[in-house]
Design an enzyme around this catalytic site. Structure first.
Site, PDB file in Angstrom:
ATOM      1  N   ASP A   1      28.675 -64.494  18.877  1.00  0.00           N
ATOM      2  CA  ASP A   1      28.534 -65.765  18.170  1.00  0.00           C
ATOM      3  C   ASP A   1      29.160 -65.642  16.798  1.00  0.00           C
ATOM      4  OD1 ASP A   1      26.061 -65.318  16.108  1.00  0.00           O
ATOM      5  OD2 ASP A   1      25.639 -64.312  18.002  1.00  0.00           O
TER       6      ASP A   1
ATOM      7  N   ASP B   1      19.897 -73.664  16.563  1.00  0.00           N
ATOM      8  CA  ASP B   1      19.541 -72.452  15.824  1.00  0.00           C
ATOM      9  C   ASP B   1      18.410 -72.813  14.867  1.00  0.00           C
ATOM     10  OD1 ASP B   1      19.362 -70.264  14.158  1.00  0.00           O
ATOM     11  OD2 ASP B   1      21.470 -70.245  13.578  1.00  0.00           O
TER      12      ASP B   1
ATOM     13  N   GLU C   1      15.391 -71.118  12.754  1.00  0.00           N
ATOM     14  CA  GLU C   1      14.939 -69.809  12.267  1.00  0.00           C
ATOM     15  C   GLU C   1      14.587 -69.910  10.787  1.00  0.00           C
ATOM     16  OE1 GLU C   1      18.111 -66.964  11.272  1.00  0.00           O
ATOM     17  OE2 GLU C   1      19.456 -68.207  12.492  1.00  0.00           O
TER      18      GLU C   1
END
Length: 282
Positions: free
Chosen positions: A81, A170, A172
């Site tokens: 990634d 994503d 986080e």
């Protein structure tokens, strides 16, 4: 003689007072060790520039440091990634090293698009990789729906061409402030659901959720309600994935290091290449 003694005593008293005053002034002017430590911590904790976040920005500090994955019972397929941080990526080098799938950061919040997105997204596709894009969530700036729409409109779409993976959320640690973006666990779950529902309505696909178990536990209360529909991409820099978030009995992808060859973040797909293609085809 008595006069002389009186003058000397007066000078001694004045001298002593001066010393005490100087010492007191020095004490006031000199920061304590606690103040110094706090200043150092404040400097170290200075947030990065908005838009510069990337997958795993908080993982090393919170959920693992390094480690080589142990052998699995099933074949795993190497992936990578990337974000704007990597700039132009040497895709042919990665392909020759065995990397077969890739995710590229497309967007963040509703204020940032990756300036290297075209080279990264198309470049991986052109060398033969199965690729997708991801969105770095900032739940404290705009709604989940707004960010899902922004993502789809700026590279986060999906097409059934056999080489495009569904978009990934994503979610986080907040690199710009409080870890949970100032939200309660229930508010965070609602924000994530808003994003996922909007993304599916726009694309027809369930988005992949990228997260780390410790963050998910802290910031969603270890909510298990997304596991039935949304593939899990777990982040943990260690020899094993460890405990997974509630609801998921297995992971689909695992970001296992931020120090892989050619490009930093390397990943394992939990299956052979035909399973990567199956996820792409929906």
């Amino acid at each position: 003689m008595p006069v002389h003694r009186s003058g000397t005593a007066r000078k001694r008293r004045l001298t002593a007072a001066g010393v005490l005053l100087a010492a007191f002034s020095f004490f006031l002017a000199t920061p304590s060790s606690a103040d110094t430590d706090a200043g150092a911590d404040a400097g170290a904790a200075a947030p990065p520039a908005r838009g510069s976040a990337y997958m795993g920005i908080g993982v090393a500090a919170h959920d693992g440091r390094s480690g080589t994955p142990t052998s699995a019972d099933v074949t795993q397929t190497e992936g990578v990634d990337v974000s704007g941080y990597q700039g132009n990526v040497a895709w042919s080098t990665l392909w020759n090293s065995g990397v077969r799938w890739a995710y590229t950061k497309a967007t963040e919040g509703t204020y940032y698009t990756n300036p290297s997105f075209t080279q990264q997204y198309n470049g991986s596709y052109n060398v033969g990789m199965i690729r997708g894009s991801y969105h770095f969530a900032t739940p404290d700036t705009t709604s989940g729906a707004a960010q899902a729409n922004y993502f789809v409109d700026h590279g986060g779409g999906w097409s059934k061409d056999g080489k495009t993976l569904p978009g990934s959320l994503d979610i986080e640690w907040n690199p710009y402030g409080a870890a949970c973006y100032g939200k309660s666990a229930s508010a965070m779950v609602s924000w994530i659901a808003d994003f996922l529902n909007t993304y599916k309505a726009r694309t027809g696909r369930d988005a992949v959720i990228y997260t780390a178990t410790s963050w998910w536990t802290q910031c969603t209360g270890n909510y298990g309600g997304f596991a039935a529909n949304n593939p899990l991409w777990i982040a943990r820099y260690a020899s094993t994935v460890g405990t997974l978030p509630a609801g998921w009995g297995f992971y689909t992808m695992w970001q296992y290091t931020s120090s892989g060859p050619t490009v930093g973040d390397h990943d394992k797909f939990n299956g052979a290449l035909d399973r990567v293609k199956a996820l792409a085809n929906g």
